[in-house]
Design an enzyme around this catalytic site. Structure first.
Site, PDB file in Angstrom:
ATOM      1  N   GLU A 117       0.825  -1.218   0.000  1.00 27.87           N
ATOM      2  CA  GLU A 117       0.000   0.000   0.000  1.00 27.87           C
ATOM      3  C   GLU A 117       0.855   1.263   0.000  1.00 27.87           C
ATOM      4  O   GLU A 117       0.420   2.325   0.433  1.00 27.87           O
ATOM      5  CB  GLU A 117      -0.978  -0.021   1.196  1.00 27.87           C
ATOM      6  CG  GLU A 117      -1.976  -1.162   1.088  1.00 27.87           C
ATOM      7  CD  GLU A 117      -2.459  -1.692   2.439  1.00 27.87           C
ATOM      8  OE1 GLU A 117      -2.173  -1.090   3.481  1.00 27.87           O
ATOM      9  OE2 GLU A 117      -3.136  -2.738   2.437  1.00 27.87           O
TER      10      GLU A 117
ATOM     11  N   ASP B 184      -0.684  -5.258   9.190  1.00 29.44           N
ATOM     12  CA  ASP B 184      -1.715  -4.444   9.837  1.00 29.44           C
ATOM     13  C   ASP B 184      -1.671  -4.781  11.316  1.00 29.44           C
ATOM     14  O   ASP B 184      -1.510  -5.941  11.668  1.00 29.44           O
ATOM     15  CB  ASP B 184      -3.118  -4.836   9.340  1.00 29.44           C
ATOM     16  CG  ASP B 184      -3.521  -4.102   8.073  1.00 29.44           C
ATOM     17  OD1 ASP B 184      -4.690  -4.222   7.683  1.00 29.44           O
ATOM     18  OD2 ASP B 184      -2.660  -3.446   7.483  1.00 29.44           O
TER      19      ASP B 184
ATOM     20  N   HIS C 241      -0.360   0.190  10.427  1.00 30.86           N
ATOM     21  CA  HIS C 241       0.694  -0.790  10.137  1.00 30.86           C
ATOM     22  C   HIS C 241       1.804  -0.764  11.182  1.00 30.86           C
ATOM     23  O   HIS C 241       2.023   0.237  11.861  1.00 30.86           O
ATOM     24  CB  HIS C 241       1.315  -0.508   8.762  1.00 30.86           C
ATOM     25  CG  HIS C 241       0.369  -0.728   7.633  1.00 30.86           C
ATOM     26  ND1 HIS C 241       0.318   0.093   6.535  1.00 30.86           N
ATOM     27  CD2 HIS C 241      -0.590  -1.664   7.427  1.00 30.86           C
ATOM     28  CE1 HIS C 241      -0.603  -0.325   5.713  1.00 30.86           C
ATOM     29  NE2 HIS C 241      -1.174  -1.399   6.219  1.00 30.86           N
TER      30      HIS C 241
END
Ligand SMILES: C[C@H](O)[C@@H](O)[C@@H](O)C(=O)CO
Ligand SMILES: [Mn+2]
Length: 593
Positions: free
Chosen positions: A340, A364, A530
């Site tokens: 991401e 995550d 994260h």
């Protein structure tokens, strides 16, 4: 295939300083002082490795440094020899401001030998005072126990500080001048993917290179990758990366032919993302000279979601394989690739990597499970290291397959530098990973996610670098362990989320107060979605690195006795180390700023 950015790694310069008074004093010390320098150099080279596995190189000044002329000659030699970190050593009195390392960008430490025949400790204090007054923070190393003048042994407490300083200093020097490669842009509004170029420039001395994801499409469609390697890579992938369960509704599942095509695409993406980061000389021979050069990237991120993944196969395979220590080219250096395009978590992975030379887990920070909630959901009572609750670390993408914990050290699960990993261990990591078809509700273009469950019993450090407007970067650190759950319990909890992704059950070490009051409070304080997770309890190394970069630590659970910062920090409030850290970082500002 070595990673070009390691090309000429920074060296450690050793500066032996001496009392310059001739006709007796200097002559009596020449041999001992130079021997101390050579001893330090040997120790560092024996105990530290570059990311490519070669021993760290040290450069010793041509002479002892008794004054500014010899200090200048030493600085000139260091510049010629690619020195990026300096260590000044002495067993005697010397003239602080006339001999000190004045390079404002050079991470620096001073070791004052604790021997009373000559006042090495007095020089240490004197020169650190000069460093303080001149705004050139330096680490001070002073062994606890008195040693005899001829004693060449390096005591354990000095060894620990030399290594902690050197690892942090080498990380700083290695990052300087390198790139973060941003492939794509902002992913789903994730703030870490709003890549802050001034942060990279001012705090890390790096640059941000930006490439649109359409470049990956171009290289796929025009076959701008090493076709021989691609053939090997695809064959290796078919043999070692087994497709997992397809959780998608039957009426949405892709055909076998479409799935095979997706495998081809994700393997090509892997080659292309790596080539974009570090280049590939094989491309030059085919008229792609510019593509062969790459972007000198020591870290990178792939946006993926959603502009790419809504149409093309997702980036989980490329990200997972690149962050692992093995692929079709064998066991090799892992890369730092952020899912991401979370560039801040990518920097966290990079810090962890440069301090440990081990592959990193990108995850995550998904769910805190209290013992009560686990009991309610599964009937199981958490015990052992998990007794206080657990945090579910799970994310599709850049979780290294080393994170399975299928490597071992002293019979326990580990994640090791690539040069310590055996072929059998690499195979075990691959065998412990399945590759379910990507969840099409999230990834409309399909692809494959890595799916594994980390073994419990690994010491881990989870860290996060975040940005705050008006404050700048801050770091959070949580040391703890991976934990095992009974298979049925893991399955019940995992099936509630995304069973196609890699899971690490994490139990941070709690202290009973403050941000580490309990496991819930750790997660409740976490500053982003994260975390970057490394094998080992490396919190003290991260704190040392952060102080060199003037990045304050917002929370940590590192025992006080392991913390090592430039001596200057204590003058900002030795009784309140965290407040002092913030004051010192604000006072000095970004290293390249
Ligand atoms: C597939 C989902 O969009 C995930 O990528 C999302 O939950 C995240 O990982 C957010 O960090
Ligand atoms: Mn995520």
């Amino acid at each position: 295939m070595t990673t070009p950015w390691i090309g000429t790694p920074p060296r450690i310069g050793i500066r032996p300083v001496i009392d310059g008074r001739e006709r007796g004093v200097r002559e009596s010390l020449e041999e001992q002082v130079m021997a101390m320098a050579k001893n330090a150099a040997a120790f560092l080279s024996e105990n530290l490795r570059y990311p490519d596995g070669t021993p760290v190189q040290c450069v010793v000044a041509d002479s002892n440094i008794g004054g500014v002329a010899e200090a200048a000659a030493c600085a000139a030699k260091f510049a010629r020899e690619g020195v990026g970190v300096s260590l000044t050593v002495t067993p005697c009195w010397c003239y602080g401001s006339e001999t000190m390392d004045m390079d404002p960008l050079m991470p620096k430490a001073v070791w004052g030998f604790n021997g009373t025949e000559r006042p090495g400790a007095v020089y240490l204090a004197a020169v650190l005072a000069a460093h303080n007054q001149k705004g050139l923070p330096a680490f001070g190393i002073y062994g606890r126990e008195v040693q005899d003048a001829g004693d060449a042994t390096i005591p354990d407490d000095v060894r620990e500080k030399l290594l902690r300083f050197a690892k942090a200093g080498l990380a700083v020097a290695t990052m300087r001048g390198k790139s973060y490669l941003s492939i794509g842009g902002v992913s789903m509004g994730i703030a870490g993917s709003i890549v802050d170029q001034p942060f990279f420039e001012q705090y890390l001395g790096m640059r941000v290179e930006c490439v649109d994801m359409s470049e990956v499409t171009r290289r796929i469609e025009e076959e701008i990758y090493d076709k021989d390697e691609y053939a090997r890579a695809l064959a290796w992938t078919k043999e070692h990366c087994k497709e997992g369960k397809d959780y998608n509704p039957k009426d949405r599942q892709k055909s076998a032919a479409a799935k095979a095509k997706d495998w081809e695409t994700v393997v090509k993406m892997t080659l292309i993302i790596r080539d974009l980061m570090i280049g590939n000389p094989k491309l030059a021979g085919r008229g792609y000279g510019e593509e062969a050069l790459g972007h000198n990237a020591i870290a990178g991120g792939f946006q993926g979601q959603r502009a790419w993944t809504d149409h093309f196969p997702n980036g989980d395979f490329p990200e997972a394989i690149l962050t692992s220590s093995f692929d079709w080219n064998g066991i090799r250096m892992p890369y730092v690739v952020a899912t991401e395009n979370d560039s801040l978590n990518g920097v966290g992975m990079l810090f962890n990597y440069l301090l440990t030379n081990t592959a990193q887990i990108f995850a995550d920070v998904r769910t805190f499970w209290s013992p009560e909630a686990v009991k309610r959901a599964t009937g199981h009572t958490l015990e052992g290291a998990a007794a206080g609750g657990i945090i579910h670390l799970i994310n599709s993408g850049a979780a290294t397959l080393d994170g399975t914990g299928e490597q071992s050290r002293d019979g326990k699960p580990a994640m090791k530098p690539f040069w310590e990993i055996t072929e059998d261990e690499a195979k075990k990591c691959l065998a412990a990973t399945t590759w379910p078809t990507a969840m099409l509700e999230y990834f409309r273009g399909g692809g494959y996610s890595s799916c594994f469950l980390s073994r419990g019993g690994m010491p881990l450090t989870m860290m996060r670098l975040s940005l705050v407007k008006g404050l700048g970067p801050v770091i959070q650190i949580a040391e703890g362990h991976s934990v095992d759950l009974p298979p049925k319990v893991h399955e019940a909890l995992n099936e509630r989320t995304n069973p196609t992704w890699p899971t690490t059950w994490f139990a941070p070490n709690v202290t009973g107060s403050g941000p580490f009051r309990d496991v819930y409070t750790v997660m409740n304080n976490w500053s982003a979605n994260h975390g970057a997770i490394s094998y080992g309890h490396i919190g003290a190394d991260l704190i040392a690195l952060a102080s060199l970069l003037r990045i304050p630590i917002a929370m940590h659970n590192v025992p006080e006795e392991r913390i090592f910062r430039p001596s200057t920090w204590s003058l900002f409030g030795a009784n309140e180390p965290q407040a002092a850290d913030y004051r010192a970082c604000a006072n000095f500002g970004p290293l390249y700023g």
